[in-house]
Scaffold this motif. Structure first.
Motif, PDB file in Angstrom:
ATOM      1  N   VAL A  53      25.054  34.779  74.334  1.00 55.82           N
ATOM      2  CA  VAL A  53      24.965  34.739  76.089  1.00 55.82           C
ATOM      3  C   VAL A  53      26.352  34.150  76.473  1.00 55.82           C
ATOM      4  O   VAL A  53      26.744  34.857  77.637  1.00 55.82           O
ATOM      5  CB  VAL A  53      23.807  33.842  76.414  1.00 55.82           C
ATOM      6  N   ASN A  54      26.978  33.579  75.753  1.00 64.95           N
ATOM      7  CA  ASN A  54      28.543  33.300  76.054  1.00 64.95           C
ATOM      8  C   ASN A  54      29.369  33.842  76.004  1.00 64.95           C
ATOM      9  O   ASN A  54      30.681  33.481  75.996  1.00 64.95           O
ATOM     10  CB  ASN A  54      28.493  31.635  75.529  1.00 64.95           C
ATOM     11  N   GLY A  55      29.268  35.195  75.476  1.00 68.22           N
ATOM     12  CA  GLY A  55      30.060  36.221  75.412  1.00 68.22           C
ATOM     13  C   GLY A  55      30.462  36.570  73.945  1.00 68.22           C
ATOM     14  O   GLY A  55      31.256  37.666  73.937  1.00 68.22           O
ATOM     15  N   ARG A  56      30.077  36.079  73.052  1.00 69.18           N
ATOM     16  CA  ARG A  56      30.516  36.493  71.825  1.00 69.18           C
ATOM     17  C   ARG A  56      29.490  37.737  71.423  1.00 69.18           C
ATOM     18  O   ARG A  56      28.436  37.557  71.554  1.00 69.18           O
ATOM     19  CB  ARG A  56      30.342  35.378  70.643  1.00 69.18           C
ATOM     20  N   SER A  57      30.189  38.814  70.946  1.00 70.04           N
ATOM     21  CA  SER A  57      29.251  40.032  70.462  1.00 70.04           C
ATOM     22  C   SER A  57      28.662  39.826  69.048  1.00 70.04           C
ATOM     23  O   SER A  57      29.349  39.636  68.133  1.00 70.04           O
ATOM     24  CB  SER A  57      30.407  41.288  70.374  1.00 70.04           C
ATOM     25  N   ILE A  58      27.453  40.057  69.142  1.00 70.62           N
ATOM     26  CA  ILE A  58      26.547  40.163  67.674  1.00 70.62           C
ATOM     27  C   ILE A  58      26.265  41.358  67.423  1.00 70.62           C
ATOM     28  O   ILE A  58      25.395  41.318  66.383  1.00 70.62           O
ATOM     29  CB  ILE A  58      25.358  39.000  67.935  1.00 70.62           C
ATOM     30  N   THR A  59      26.594  42.369  68.067  1.00 71.71           N
ATOM     31  CA  THR A  59      26.023  43.528  67.805  1.00 71.71           C
ATOM     32  C   THR A  59      26.731  44.117  66.105  1.00 71.71           C
ATOM     33  O   THR A  59      25.579  44.809  65.503  1.00 71.71           O
ATOM     34  CB  THR A  59      26.525  44.834  68.788  1.00 71.71           C
ATOM     35  N   LYS A  60      27.667  43.656  66.005  1.00 70.12           N
ATOM     36  CA  LYS A  60      28.305  44.377  64.623  1.00 70.12           C
ATOM     37  C   LYS A  60      28.572  43.064  63.522  1.00 70.12           C
ATOM     38  O   LYS A  60      28.908  43.127  62.641  1.00 70.12           O
ATOM     39  CB  LYS A  60      29.805  44.586  64.671  1.00 70.12           C
ATOM     40  N   MET A  61      27.451  41.919  63.805  1.00 73.08           N
ATOM     41  CA  MET A  61      27.670  40.803  62.904  1.00 73.08           C
ATOM     42  C   MET A  61      26.598  41.213  61.608  1.00 73.08           C
ATOM     43  O   MET A  61      25.866  41.928  61.633  1.00 73.08           O
ATOM     44  CB  MET A  61      26.867  39.646  63.659  1.00 73.08           C
ATOM     45  N   THR A  62      27.395  40.539  60.601  1.00 72.81           N
ATOM     46  CA  THR A  62      26.782  40.630  59.354  1.00 72.81           C
ATOM     47  C   THR A  62      26.380  39.339  58.656  1.00 72.81           C
ATOM     48  O   THR A  62      26.914  38.327  59.388  1.00 72.81           O
ATOM     49  CB  THR A  62      27.388  41.544  58.396  1.00 72.81           C
ATOM     50  N   THR A  63      25.750  39.472  57.420  1.00 72.79           N
ATOM     51  CA  THR A  63      25.557  38.116  56.911  1.00 72.79           C
ATOM     52  C   THR A  63      26.675  37.236  56.449  1.00 72.79           C
ATOM     53  O   THR A  63      26.716  35.955  56.415  1.00 72.79           O
ATOM     54  CB  THR A  63      24.433  38.080  55.621  1.00 72.79           C
ATOM     55  N   ALA A  64      27.549  38.116  56.295  1.00 74.16           N
ATOM     56  CA  ALA A  64      29.023  37.389  55.936  1.00 74.16           C
ATOM     57  C   ALA A  64      29.540  36.759  56.978  1.00 74.16           C
ATOM     58  O   ALA A  64      30.245  35.962  56.775  1.00 74.16           O
ATOM     59  CB  ALA A  64      29.985  38.600  55.184  1.00 74.16           C
ATOM     60  N   ASP A  65      29.472  36.974  58.138  1.00 72.88           N
ATOM     61  CA  ASP A  65      29.872  36.435  59.579  1.00 72.88           C
ATOM     62  C   ASP A  65      29.211  35.212  59.900  1.00 72.88           C
ATOM     63  O   ASP A  65      29.488  34.182  60.516  1.00 72.88           O
ATOM     64  CB  ASP A  65      30.001  37.495  60.585  1.00 72.88           C
ATOM     65  N   VAL A  66      27.960  34.918  59.428  1.00 75.90           N
ATOM     66  CA  VAL A  66      27.049  33.978  59.684  1.00 75.90           C
ATOM     67  C   VAL A  66      27.120  32.884  58.609  1.00 75.90           C
ATOM     68  O   VAL A  66      26.429  33.271  57.485  1.00 75.90           O
ATOM     69  CB  VAL A  66      25.742  34.130  60.212  1.00 75.90           C
ATOM     70  N   LYS A  67      27.483  31.674  58.758  1.00 73.42           N
ATOM     71  CA  LYS A  67      27.532  30.780  57.818  1.00 73.42           C
ATOM     72  C   LYS A  67      26.683  29.887  57.600  1.00 73.42           C
ATOM     73  O   LYS A  67      26.504  28.652  58.450  1.00 73.42           O
ATOM     74  CB  LYS A  67      29.166  30.027  57.728  1.00 73.42           C
TER      75      LYS A  67
END
Length: 101
Positions: free
Chosen positions: A38-52
């Motif tokens: 909602v604050n502008g960060r794109s999560i469309t191409k996010m993978t499990t490596a990007d989420v810690k």
């Protein structure tokens, strides 16, 4: 032919605490991803490596998919509504266990 089977589990105290900790981590991760989107960060191409987070990769991937779904529904509600729409926040713990996670 039946493909699924319902099994009732009786976890001990340690397993119960582990399940509750995992569920609360899952909820906080999804809420954080929704807030970031909602604050502008794109999560469309996010993978499990990007989420810690301290979750198995299958649950982390489920967090990403759930947050994308929440954002899609929120954006659709904003487009179709003239009134104020509140940002959805997960609160209730719910656990479904399968052979993957």
């Amino acid at each position: 032919m039946q493909l699924t089977e319902t099994v009732k589990l009786y976890p001990n105290k340690y397993q119960t605490e582990l399940i509750k900790a995992t569920m609360s981590e899952y909820i906080s991760t999804v809420n954080k991803l929704v807030f970031d989107a909602v604050n502008g960060r794109s999560i469309t191409k996010m993978t499990t490596a990007d989420v810690k987070v301290n979750l198995p990769s299958a649950l982390c991937n489920q967090c990403i998919r759930d947050s994308k779904s929440i954002i899609r529904k929120y954006n659709k509600a904003l487009r179709n509504s003239d009134t104020q729409v509140k940002l959805p926040v997960l609160k209730k713990m719910c656990c479904y266990i399968n052979n993957q996670n």
